[in-house]
Design a protein around this motif. Structure first.
Motif, PDB file in Angstrom:
ATOM      1  N   ALA A 109      24.932 -37.401 -18.263  1.00 53.08           N
ATOM      2  CA  ALA A 109      25.227 -37.611 -16.836  1.00 53.08           C
ATOM      3  C   ALA A 109      23.980 -37.431 -15.966  1.00 53.08           C
ATOM      4  CB  ALA A 109      26.321 -36.653 -16.369  1.00 53.08           C
ATOM      5  N   ILE A 110      23.111 -36.520 -16.365  1.00 50.03           N
ATOM      6  CA  ILE A 110      21.891 -36.283 -15.581  1.00 50.03           C
ATOM      7  C   ILE A 110      20.740 -37.125 -16.144  1.00 50.03           C
ATOM      8  CG2 ILE A 110      20.228 -34.495 -14.873  1.00 50.03           C
ATOM      9  CD1 ILE A 110      22.642 -32.557 -14.855  1.00 50.03           C
ATOM     10  N   ARG A 135      20.717 -40.039 -17.190  1.00 47.77           N
ATOM     11  CA  ARG A 135      20.687 -41.446 -16.720  1.00 47.77           C
ATOM     12  C   ARG A 135      19.873 -41.589 -15.445  1.00 47.77           C
ATOM     13  NH1 ARG A 135      25.877 -42.952 -13.149  1.00 47.77           N
ATOM     14  NH2 ARG A 135      24.546 -44.744 -12.781  1.00 47.77           N
ATOM     15  N   PHE A 136      19.660 -40.483 -14.726  1.00 49.18           N
ATOM     16  CA  PHE A 136      18.871 -40.559 -13.497  1.00 49.18           C
ATOM     17  C   PHE A 136      17.401 -40.184 -13.719  1.00 49.18           C
ATOM     18  CE2 PHE A 136      23.227 -39.783 -11.876  1.00 49.18           C
ATOM     19  CZ  PHE A 136      23.354 -40.951 -11.144  1.00 49.18           C
ATOM     20  N   LEU A 182      27.059 -31.005 -16.723  1.00 48.49           N
ATOM     21  CA  LEU A 182      28.068 -31.891 -16.136  1.00 48.49           C
ATOM     22  C   LEU A 182      28.780 -32.676 -17.237  1.00 48.49           C
ATOM     23  CD1 LEU A 182      29.376 -32.608 -13.416  1.00 48.49           C
ATOM     24  CD2 LEU A 182      27.734 -34.465 -13.207  1.00 48.49           C
TER      25      LEU A 182
END
Lengths: 89, 226
Positions: free
Chosen positions: B62-63, B65-66, B58
């Motif tokens: 972006a991923i 951070r989760f 992405l």
């Protein structure tokens, strides 16, 4: 209800687009004149089950803000189309 | 007691061992913390290392951070604990909202892999507190998306708050205002594209990363358990 969703992620106006610039510089060398304003984005497609189109739109807007785009440099254009269970509009 | 540094490992990180070795060589303690854990354990400082967390799918960071560990990293930062993001780690911290702005593809679409000259432009950070203002350091860079971008208002706030920690002398990637590294308001969260951990031995071509990492290790901080 079932919806076919397409999210186009685009760089915000005013944000430099090195990919777009490179493509724009390349096109004349291949004989394609008169091209300007090239911008590169990405397209994300998926199927979404939601109670209504309004709910689907709200959910996609939330996805875009929290995950699919980085609001510092990107925005998005969303298209939503209701389809039947077989995916036919 | 030497500072203990937690080095976050995501699937796709690739600089975590370099950071651990560099910290240990300087007398600190360092341990790898898995991204799927919810606790950092006891540590004085956190480093988010370079690489391609979650494949950079992405967008870089972006991923990541989760990932479950990011809640503890955010809590550590909010409590004033030092957090340093290097390269991909800087991208992760901006995506996580711990630092403002974003890192765009390099100008000219050039992947840069070279040694950059950096100037220390603020000592108001955990990474530069022990380095004199104006010091020029030779530190490796190695990235495709290091072109720092932010709104004019954010840039003005960074300048006014002396939060532009490191600037390139010869801008390699189109970064706004020659920014190589920035910090948050408190100076305890720092993000930078260059790799200080790769400049800690003369054998590696430079030892200029040492004063930066020494600043981090010398940062007074209560041992936080988050």
């Amino acid at each position: 209800m079932r919806f076919e969703v397409q999210v186009e992620v685009r760089l915000r106006e005013g944000i430099a687009d090195p990919q777009g610039q490179t493509i724009e510089r390349s096109l004349p060398h291949l004989g394609f004149g008169g091209v300007s304003g090239v911008r590169v984005g990405k397209s994300i497609r998926f199927t979404l089950d939601a109670a209504s189109e309004e709910q689907a739109r709200a959910e996609v807007a939330d996805m875009c803000t929290r995950f699919l785009t980085n609001p510092v440099i990107e925005d998005s254009a969303v298209s939503i189309e209701a389809v039947d269970a077989a995916g036919v509009a | 007691m030497a500072a203990r540094v937690g080095v976050v490992l995501f699937p796709g990180s690739n600089c975590e061992h370099d950071v651990v070795e560099a910290i240990r060589a300087l007398g600190g303690e360092a341990d790898i913390v898995w991204h799927g854990d919810r606790s950092l354990g006891q540590c004085d400082a956190v480093v988010v290392p370079g690489g391609f967390a979650h494949g950079d799918y992405l967008r870089p960071g972006a991923i990541a951070r989760f990932s479950p560990i990011m809640g503890a990293v955010a809590q550590h930062a909010a409590a004033g604990g030092p957090v340093v993001g290097i390269c991909n780690g800087f991208q992760v911290l901006t995506e996580a909202g711990l630092l403002p702005g974003a890192l765009q593809k390099n100008a000219g679409l050039k992947f840069v892999c070279t040694t950059a000259s950096l100037r220390v432009d603020s000592t108001h950070s955990v990474l530069t507190s022990a380095v004199p203002h104006g010091t020029v350091l030779q530190v490796p860079i190695n990235h495709f998306e290091g072109n720092y971008t932010c709104s004019p208002a954010t840039l003005a706030a960074l300048r006014a708050g002396e939060r532009i920690v490191l600037r390139y002398l010869d801008n390699p990637n189109g970064s706004m205002d020659d920014i190589a590294g920035i910090c948050n308001d408190g100076g305890n969260v720092v993000g930078l594209m260059p790799h200080p951990e790769r400049a800690t031995s003369a054998l590696l071509g430079s030892t200029d990363g040492v004063p930066l990492l020494r600043s981090l290790l010398a940062t007074p901080s209560a041992v936080l358990e988050v």
